[in-house]
Design a protein around this motif. Structure first.
Motif, short mmCIF file in Angstrom:
data_model
loop_
_atom_site.label_atom_id
_atom_site.label_comp_id
_atom_site.label_asym_id
_atom_site.label_seq_id
_atom_site.Cartn_x
_atom_site.Cartn_y
_atom_site.Cartn_z
N GLN A 134 1.05 -1.04 0.37
CA GLN A 134 0.15 0.46 -0.50
C GLN A 134 0.67 1.37 0.16
O GLN A 134 0.56 2.72 0.30
CB GLN A 134 -1.26 -0.29 1.34
N SER A 136 3.48 3.77 -2.19
CA SER A 136 4.43 4.47 -3.24
C SER A 136 5.97 3.63 -2.73
O SER A 136 6.25 3.88 -1.66
CB SER A 136 3.99 5.50 -3.79
N GLY A 138 8.21 5.41 -2.96
CA GLY A 138 8.72 6.54 -2.49
C GLY A 138 8.95 6.22 -0.62
O GLY A 138 10.00 6.68 -0.42
N MET A 139 7.26 5.81 -0.36
CA MET A 139 7.33 5.50 1.07
C MET A 139 7.77 4.61 1.56
O MET A 139 8.47 4.37 2.81
CB MET A 139 5.53 5.35 1.31
N ARG A 142 11.64 4.93 2.71
CA ARG A 142 11.31 6.08 3.46
C ARG A 142 11.59 4.72 5.16
O ARG A 142 12.06 5.50 5.56
CB ARG A 142 10.67 7.69 3.70
N ASP A 166 10.66 11.33 -5.69
CA ASP A 166 10.90 12.41 -6.10
C ASP A 166 11.63 13.44 -5.60
O ASP A 166 12.43 13.70 -4.48
CB ASP A 166 9.30 13.65 -6.55
P1 ADP Z 1 7.28 8.75 -5.09
O1 ADP Z 1 6.66 7.55 -4.45
O2 ADP Z 1 6.07 8.57 -6.13
O3 ADP Z 1 8.04 9.58 -5.13
P2 ADP Z 1 5.90 9.47 -2.59
O4 ADP Z 1 6.80 8.41 -1.43
O5 ADP Z 1 7.00 10.89 -1.85
O6 ADP Z 1 5.97 9.05 -3.59
O7 ADP Z 1 5.02 10.13 -2.45
C1 ADP Z 1 3.82 10.97 -2.09
C2 ADP Z 1 2.43 11.69 -1.51
O8 ADP Z 1 1.54 10.61 -2.31
C3 ADP Z 1 2.89 10.63 -0.26
O9 ADP Z 1 3.57 11.99 0.89
C4 ADP Z 1 1.50 10.41 0.80
O10 ADP Z 1 1.26 11.31 1.15
C5 ADP Z 1 0.75 10.46 -1.23
N1 ADP Z 1 0.49 8.39 -0.95
C6 ADP Z 1 1.19 7.96 -2.24
N2 ADP Z 1 0.71 6.63 -2.40
C7 ADP Z 1 -0.36 6.51 -0.97
C8 ADP Z 1 -0.71 5.65 -1.02
N3 ADP Z 1 -0.24 4.09 -0.79
N4 ADP Z 1 -1.54 5.23 0.37
C9 ADP Z 1 -1.96 6.82 0.31
N5 ADP Z 1 -0.98 7.81 0.54
C10 ADP Z 1 -0.74 8.28 -0.48
#
Ligand code: ADP
Ligand code: ADP
Length: 226
Positions: A134, A136, A138-139, A142, A166
Motif C-alpha cells: 500500500q 508508493s 518513495g514511501m 522512507r 521525486d
Molecule cells: P513517490 O514514490 O512517487 O516519490 P512519495 O512517496 O513521495 O511518492 O509519495 C507522495 C505522497 O503521495 C505521499 O506523501 C502520500 O501523501 C501520498 N501517497 C502515496 N501513496 C499513497 C498511498 N498508498 N496511500 C496514501 N497516500 C499515498
C-alpha cells in the motif's frame, strides 16, 4: 581516525574475465560524509558490497574499526536503490525487524514509539500499520531508511537510496540524512549519480573512472556544515 581502511581492494568475476573493480585504496574518517560518482558499470555497487562484507574482494583487505569487516556487520547500515521490505509485515514491524532479530521481540516492542517517531520524521505519520504493497516506492524507501536508522549504525553505506523519490522528497531526505549523520557522528558513504547531491552532502567526493573503477581523484568539499 580512519573508520574504514581499504587496501588494494579489487574484484573480478568469472575467474578474472570480468574486471568489476580495479585495485583501490580508501580511508574514511570517523564522522565524514563521502560520495562516490561514476558512470554505470564502473564498480560502485561492487565497492559498496565489498565494504559491507557482503561480497568478498578478489584481492586486498577491508578493515572497519581495526577489524576485518566480515565480523562487523552490526555496525553497518545499508540501503539500496529498491526498498527491500517484507510484504507480510506492516511498516512499523519492518522498521523494528532488525531489533527483533538482534535483541528479540520484547526488545523490539519496547522501541515501538521510537520507530513511530522515525516514521513521523520521514513524513509517514499514520502509515505505521500499513503493509508495503500500500506504500508508493518513495514511501517504501522512507520506511527502509527508518529500518536502517533504528539500530543506530555507526557506518551508513548507501547505494542511490533515494533515486525512487521525486526531487523534493529526495532533497528533504538527504538533508535529514545529513542531519542524523552529524548528530550521531556516523560515517556515511553514498553512491550517487547526482553531482549537486554529492556536493551538497559530502566532505569528500570520489570520482571513479569509466572503465573498471579506479578512483581518479578525491575532491574534498569544504562547506559550512549546518
Ligand atoms: P513517490 O514514490 O512517487 O516519490 P512519495 O512517496 O513521495 O511518492 O509519495 C507522495 C505522497 O503521495 C505521499 O506523501 C502520500 O501523501 C501520498 N501517497 C502515496 N501513496 C499513497 C498511498 N498508498 N496511500 C496514501 N497516500 C499515498
Ligand atoms: P556500478 O555500480 O558502478 O554500476 P557494478 O559494481 O554494479 O557497477 O558493476 C561493475 C562491473 O561488474 C559491471 O561490468 C558489471 O556488469 C559487473 N558485475 C557486477 N556484479 C557481477 C556479478 N555478480 N557477476 C558478474 N559480473 C558482475
Amino acid at each position: 581516525r580512519p573508520v574504514y581502511q581499504l587496501r588494494n581492494v579489487s574484484k573480478s568475476y568469472g575467474f578474472g574475465k570480468i574486471r568489476a573493480l580495479d585495485p583501490v585504496d580508501l580511508d574514511l574518517r570517523q564522522g565524514s560524509f563521502s560520495s562516490v560518482i561514476g558512470p554505470s558499470g564502473c564498480g560502485k555497487s561492487t565497492l559498496l558490497k565489498i565494504m559491507a562484507g557482503v561480497t568478498p574482494p578478489t584481492t586486498g583487505s577491508v578493515i572497519l574499526e581495526g577489524k576485518p569487516v566480515l565480523g562487523a556487520r552490526r555496525e553497518i547500515g545499508m540501503m539500496y536503490q529498491q526498498a527491500t521490505l517484507f510484504p507480510w509485515l506492516t511498516a512499523i514491524d519492518n522498521v523494528l525487524l532488525p531489533i527483533s532479530i538482534r535483541d528479540g521481540k520484547a526488545a523490539a516492542n519496547d522501541r515501538r514509539s521510537e520507530a513511530q517517531a522515525l516514521l513521523e520524521l520521514v513524513g509517514l505519520k499514520g502509515f505505521d500499520k500499513v503493509y508495503p504493497r500500500q506504500l508508493s516506492g518513495g514511501m517504501a524507501q522512507r520506511t527502509s531508511i527508518c529500518r536502517m536508522l533504528i539500530t543506530e549504525p555507526q557506518v551508513l553505506l548507501l547505494d542511490e537510496p533515494f533515486s525512487a523519490l521525486d526531487e523534493l522528497a529526495r532533497d528533504f531526505m538527504n538533508i535529514e540524512l545529513q542531519r542524523i549523520c552529524l548528530s550521531r557522528n556516523a560515517t556515511a558513504f553514498l553512491i550517487t549519480h547526482s553531482i549537486p547531491e554529492a556536493v551538497l552532502l559530502s566532505d569528500v567526493v570520489y570520482i571513479m573512472s569509466p572503465r573498471p573503477g579506479k578512483f581518479l581523484e578525491a575532491v574534498p568539499i569544504e562547506l559550512p556544515r549546518p
